[in-house]
Design an enzyme around this catalytic site. Sequence first.
Site, PDB file in Angstrom:
ATOM      1  N   ASP A 103      -9.719  -4.514  -5.912  1.00 40.06           N
ATOM      2  CA  ASP A 103      -9.223  -3.548  -4.931  1.00 40.06           C
ATOM      3  C   ASP A 103      -9.898  -2.200  -5.172  1.00 40.06           C
ATOM      4  O   ASP A 103      -9.663  -1.554  -6.186  1.00 40.06           O
ATOM      5  CB  ASP A 103      -7.706  -3.419  -5.069  1.00 40.06           C
ATOM      6  CG  ASP A 103      -7.068  -2.621  -3.938  1.00 40.06           C
ATOM      7  OD1 ASP A 103      -7.779  -1.819  -3.294  1.00 40.06           O
ATOM      8  OD2 ASP A 103      -5.864  -2.797  -3.697  1.00 40.06           O
ATOM      9  N   HIS A 144      -8.219  -5.331  -1.663  1.00 41.49           N
ATOM     10  CA  HIS A 144      -7.019  -4.718  -1.093  1.00 41.49           C
ATOM     11  C   HIS A 144      -6.476  -5.525   0.083  1.00 41.49           C
ATOM     12  O   HIS A 144      -5.299  -5.898   0.099  1.00 41.49           O
ATOM     13  CB  HIS A 144      -7.360  -3.294  -0.643  1.00 41.49           C
ATOM     14  CG  HIS A 144      -6.168  -2.477  -0.248  1.00 41.49           C
ATOM     15  ND1 HIS A 144      -5.341  -1.884  -1.175  1.00 41.49           N
ATOM     16  CD2 HIS A 144      -5.664  -2.151   0.978  1.00 41.49           C
ATOM     17  CE1 HIS A 144      -4.387  -1.227  -0.546  1.00 41.49           C
ATOM     18  NE2 HIS A 144      -4.558  -1.377   0.759  1.00 41.49           N
ATOM     19  N   CYS A 178       0.843  -1.195   0.000  1.00 39.57           N
ATOM     20  CA  CYS A 178       0.000   0.000   0.000  1.00 39.57           C
ATOM     21  C   CYS A 178       0.881   1.249   0.000  1.00 39.57           C
ATOM     22  O   CYS A 178       1.741   1.413  -0.848  1.00 39.57           O
ATOM     23  CB  CYS A 178      -0.957  -0.046   1.196  1.00 39.57           C
ATOM     24  SG  CYS A 178      -2.248   1.221   1.174  1.00 39.57           S
TER      25      CYS A 178
END
Length: 492
Positions: A305, A334, A150
Amino acid sequence: MTPVTFALDLQRRQWEQAAELVDRTSAASDRAETVSEVSVGKTPNEVVYKENKLRLLHYESKTETQYDVPILIVYALINRPYILDLQPDRSVVQTLLEQGFDVYLIDWGEPSRLDTHLTLDDYVTRYIDNCVDIVRDRSGQDSINLLGYCMGGTMSVMYAALFPEKVRNLGLMAAGLVFDDTGGVLERWGDEQYYSPKAVTDAFGNVPSEFLDVGFALMDPVENFVTKYVRLFENVENESFVENFSRMEQWLSDGIDVAGETYKQFLEDVYQQNKLAQNELMLDGKQVDLERLEMPILQIVGEYDHLIPPEASKPFNDLVPSEDTEVIEGATGHIGLSVSSRSHGDLWPAVSDWFAERSETGTDETPDSETEETRPDSQAEETDETPDEGLKPQAAASNETVAEEPEPQVVESNETTEEELEPQAVEANETAPEELESIDGIGPTYAERLASVGITSVSGLAAADPSEIAATIDVPVSRVTAWVEQASDRTD
């Protein structure tokens, strides 16, 4: 069906539903104990370095031998990193350890009010760099593997561009990199027309975790506020389901604040102005030059995601000169990239293979350097090329000697070797032309493009017309102008 039988059938179904409700309600009290007893992040580790709130964790090996090149996991500044070690059978950390990797992880901790003014410069050029140096020293390797998740993936790109000599392979997991109407809901909500990061940091200082949590939850409100609790009630008698649910809820509620200046800088520079993808980002007074990203790069993305859509990650591979790039896309979201059973069944074995092929030192063999995209789920298309079983060692780092130097040979005073003749071609009053790659922002790829139009030296670049060159080699005029200015300064 007569009115009587209809009424009796309706009454029967109501009684069945009532009985089911009683059973589930009875089980709820038992599951409450399960919820309170779940544990997370239990893979054994030791803290090998501390700085401010940061802790560098080193995990206990699971195999007798490990790959030469260790993996340093760079987590995001939001939430706790134990999502990567949530439970033994769904742990990214455990999977990498079981595959023979030496694994380190940066646990950022939570910033205090004293840390409000920390910037990306601090996190990338100081904290990450210090951790990388510790891992390099402990492993004896000049360069190591980075795996960023991320926001940690975005910061890993920044770091690798600033310190490419220290990064052997770069893995990017759900990393937000390209925001050109590709970033989904977050990019739209964060548009500078509607949202001011400065107003938030002016009000709060550090950005509260509660503020961030609500924002993320509102991206899918029905799922986050209704559906998941209905699903829990329907599965309350399933102890395994309740345990998994409880671990996820524990992580979701265990948020951390984000340093104010870092939040503002990241939102403005990366999301709103797309400076990273446009190669315009500056950290610590230096350009985060994507042209320095020549190491192998792996993108790990989730098809569903909604936080970082694949479109905000995958195009990045076209912006770098690396000749060894790959995309592994899983049919998940995600968070599912790190905790779903499908990811651990299909995706992470593929990721481990990718790192394994590039994490041995000492030979000149390298994996095929073609850009490719793979889908490790059951619907993935099969290709004719499959990696050989076992380990595929990567070539030694550029500053390592692959073969022993030959013994020097004695040359008679009246003899001259062929090698000695070459440098004598330069007259005494001449100097060899300065290499183009000595100019900041010019790597091998751009040097090759410049050579294709006849520019092979710094002096030649200084005399060039930026507009003409930019149009010819397909590079922004601003970038070529900066090169020409640097070259002119050196030749004046």
